[in-house]
Design a protein around this motif. Sequence first.
Motif, PDB file in Angstrom:
ATOM      1  N   GLU A  64      -3.260  -2.060  -7.002  1.00 50.68           N
ATOM      2  CA  GLU A  64      -4.713  -2.259  -6.965  1.00 50.68           C
ATOM      3  C   GLU A  64      -5.249  -2.949  -8.222  1.00 50.68           C
ATOM      4  O   GLU A  64      -6.455  -3.155  -8.362  1.00 50.68           O
ATOM      5  CB  GLU A  64      -5.417  -0.910  -6.769  1.00 50.68           C
ATOM      6  CG  GLU A  64      -5.048  -0.182  -5.491  1.00 50.68           C
ATOM      7  CD  GLU A  64      -5.556  -0.871  -4.235  1.00 50.68           C
ATOM      8  OE1 GLU A  64      -6.461  -1.718  -4.338  1.00 50.68           O
ATOM      9  OE2 GLU A  64      -5.046  -0.565  -3.134  1.00 50.68           O
ATOM     10  N   LYS A 113      -8.981   2.501  -4.153  1.00 53.20           N
ATOM     11  CA  LYS A 113      -9.600   1.707  -3.087  1.00 53.20           C
ATOM     12  C   LYS A 113     -11.125   1.781  -3.169  1.00 53.20           C
ATOM     13  O   LYS A 113     -11.824   0.781  -2.938  1.00 53.20           O
ATOM     14  CB  LYS A 113      -9.103   2.186  -1.716  1.00 53.20           C
ATOM     15  CG  LYS A 113      -7.644   1.818  -1.456  1.00 53.20           C
ATOM     16  CD  LYS A 113      -7.242   2.127  -0.038  1.00 53.20           C
ATOM     17  CE  LYS A 113      -5.772   1.795   0.177  1.00 53.20           C
ATOM     18  NZ  LYS A 113      -5.461   0.388  -0.168  1.00 53.20           N
ATOM     19  N   ASP A 121       0.848  -1.184   0.000  1.00 52.57           N
ATOM     20  CA  ASP A 121       0.000   0.000   0.000  1.00 52.57           C
ATOM     21  C   ASP A 121       0.886   1.237   0.000  1.00 52.57           C
ATOM     22  O   ASP A 121       2.044   1.188   0.424  1.00 52.57           O
ATOM     23  CB  ASP A 121      -0.900   0.007   1.243  1.00 52.57           C
ATOM     24  CG  ASP A 121      -2.224   0.715   0.996  1.00 52.57           C
ATOM     25  OD1 ASP A 121      -2.320   1.434  -0.023  1.00 52.57           O
ATOM     26  OD2 ASP A 121      -3.140   0.558   1.809  1.00 52.57           O
ATOM     27  N   GLU A 151     -13.572  -1.341  -3.797  1.00 50.70           N
ATOM     28  CA  GLU A 151     -14.692  -1.565  -2.888  1.00 50.70           C
ATOM     29  C   GLU A 151     -15.996  -1.656  -3.686  1.00 50.70           C
ATOM     30  O   GLU A 151     -16.862  -2.478  -3.390  1.00 50.70           O
ATOM     31  CB  GLU A 151     -14.782  -0.415  -1.886  1.00 50.70           C
ATOM     32  CG  GLU A 151     -15.946  -0.555  -0.898  1.00 50.70           C
ATOM     33  CD  GLU A 151     -16.111   0.662  -0.006  1.00 50.70           C
ATOM     34  OE1 GLU A 151     -17.186   0.782   0.633  1.00 50.70           O
ATOM     35  OE2 GLU A 151     -15.197   1.501   0.056  1.00 50.70           O
ATOM     36  N   SER A 170       0.198   2.777  -7.263  1.00 56.70           N
ATOM     37  CA  SER A 170      -1.154   2.465  -6.795  1.00 56.70           C
ATOM     38  C   SER A 170      -1.911   1.634  -7.816  1.00 56.70           C
ATOM     39  O   SER A 170      -2.581   0.656  -7.469  1.00 56.70           O
ATOM     40  CB  SER A 170      -1.927   3.752  -6.500  1.00 56.70           C
ATOM     41  OG  SER A 170      -3.269   3.458  -6.190  1.00 56.70           O
TER      42      SER A 170
END
Length: 475
Positions: free
Chosen positions: A96, A161, A25, A165, A92
Amino acid sequence: MRFDDLIKEIEYISYKKQNDSDINDITNNSQYMDGIDTFAAIKGNVLDGHKYIEDAINKGAKTIVHSEEIDYVEGINYIKVADSRKATSDISNILEDYPSKKMTVVGVTGTNGKTTTSSLIYFLIKEIYGKATNIGTDGAFVNGARTETPNTTPDIFFINKVLNESLEQGIDKIVIEASSHGLYQNRLNGIEFDYGVFTNLSTEHLDYHKTMDGYFDAKMKLFEVAKVKIANFDDPYGRKAKERFADVISYGTKKDADYMAYDIKKFDGKTTFFVKDQKFIINTIADYELYNSLAAITVLSQMGNDLSTIAENLVKFEGIPSRFQYIENDLGKNIVIDFAHTPVAFDSLFKSIPQDVRTYAVFGVNGDRNEEFRRLTGNICAKNDVFVVATTDDNKFDTFENITNDLIKGIEEFDGDYKRIENRKEAIKWAISQANEGDYIVMLGKGEERFLKHHGNEKTYYNEYETVLEAIKEQ
């Protein structure tokens, strides 16, 4: 992800490996290091992240991404890059797994109307498709559940994120407000935009972008990556976008717009209009909401929806808080809260108000706006015969006296009326007390923001809606 594997996938100047910790992260804020192993030091206009590297290490960072020369600490991994912000986006997206590639993504940019247009598109997608996500000024909404956002356009690691989600909840359609700062600073680097919307461009943020051309170029970074480009043809910069990108799809009230609104009528707090023989109804008389609606209609139509389906759902939209929001009262006065904070937004709002009544506008101007911006704001108020109650907004590093002096110069150039009251609540109370029945009192500039910045960027709690209710009770 292993450090050695990540290094193979990003651009870097040099690196120093001193531990075998995985990279899972990343953040650029040392205050939020809890459970995060990688810190990116970004040199911004106000703060330099390199000054917070020691703090990040003390809070558990095992890897540091940086662009400046720094002293290395034993046991910490370092990656030196040319652009820390771009590297943050790249890392990132890798960590991700590029969630935007698995979704339909709509980006909305422009000076005015971003929030309402984004919220309206989000609303229509939810109504028609069942689920959606929206990220912007008022927060991140994953199918209705809200999370606070640090900026209109958050950093990429926050966005990714939210996207993941959303995917976990079966949501594959998302709307993102794309601010000029966010676009210019590569906060959206790597996001795959299926649709890009440009609402308009007017004087704002020239303290940052310096010129209107620079400001426009920042906005057009969205169109550089969007597969479908949609622009307001009633705005000169929307036409300029068409000159730069031949495949732009247009909306507006002019005959050469692809989605043209015509036969526009207002009655009983509503506006009706037609697009391609389909009648639409929106629950407001604000002229700018017509353009926000046209942008949303264009997006949903381009997604493959019939105009009749869009119209059936558009009429259900009751607006969002602080966008020409009427506040109920027993005084017989039209008390309205609106987030408008630019000369063009002011002009559009004032022209939407009936001309046979008096309008009082209670607002301040941010401390980071230049003298010309403040003067133009005053000009617009005076030209529309609006009584200005000049008060406090986010003074930041400036003073109330200096800010309002510039504003009042603009008002006096056109013989306008004004009163200066520094305390915002007292200013609101005074305006309400002076208005007659049927008059409009509009509180501008704060909207849903929950703060005032009195000393630099230090935030003091403030709630416009609560303050207006208190002012009404005290009449």
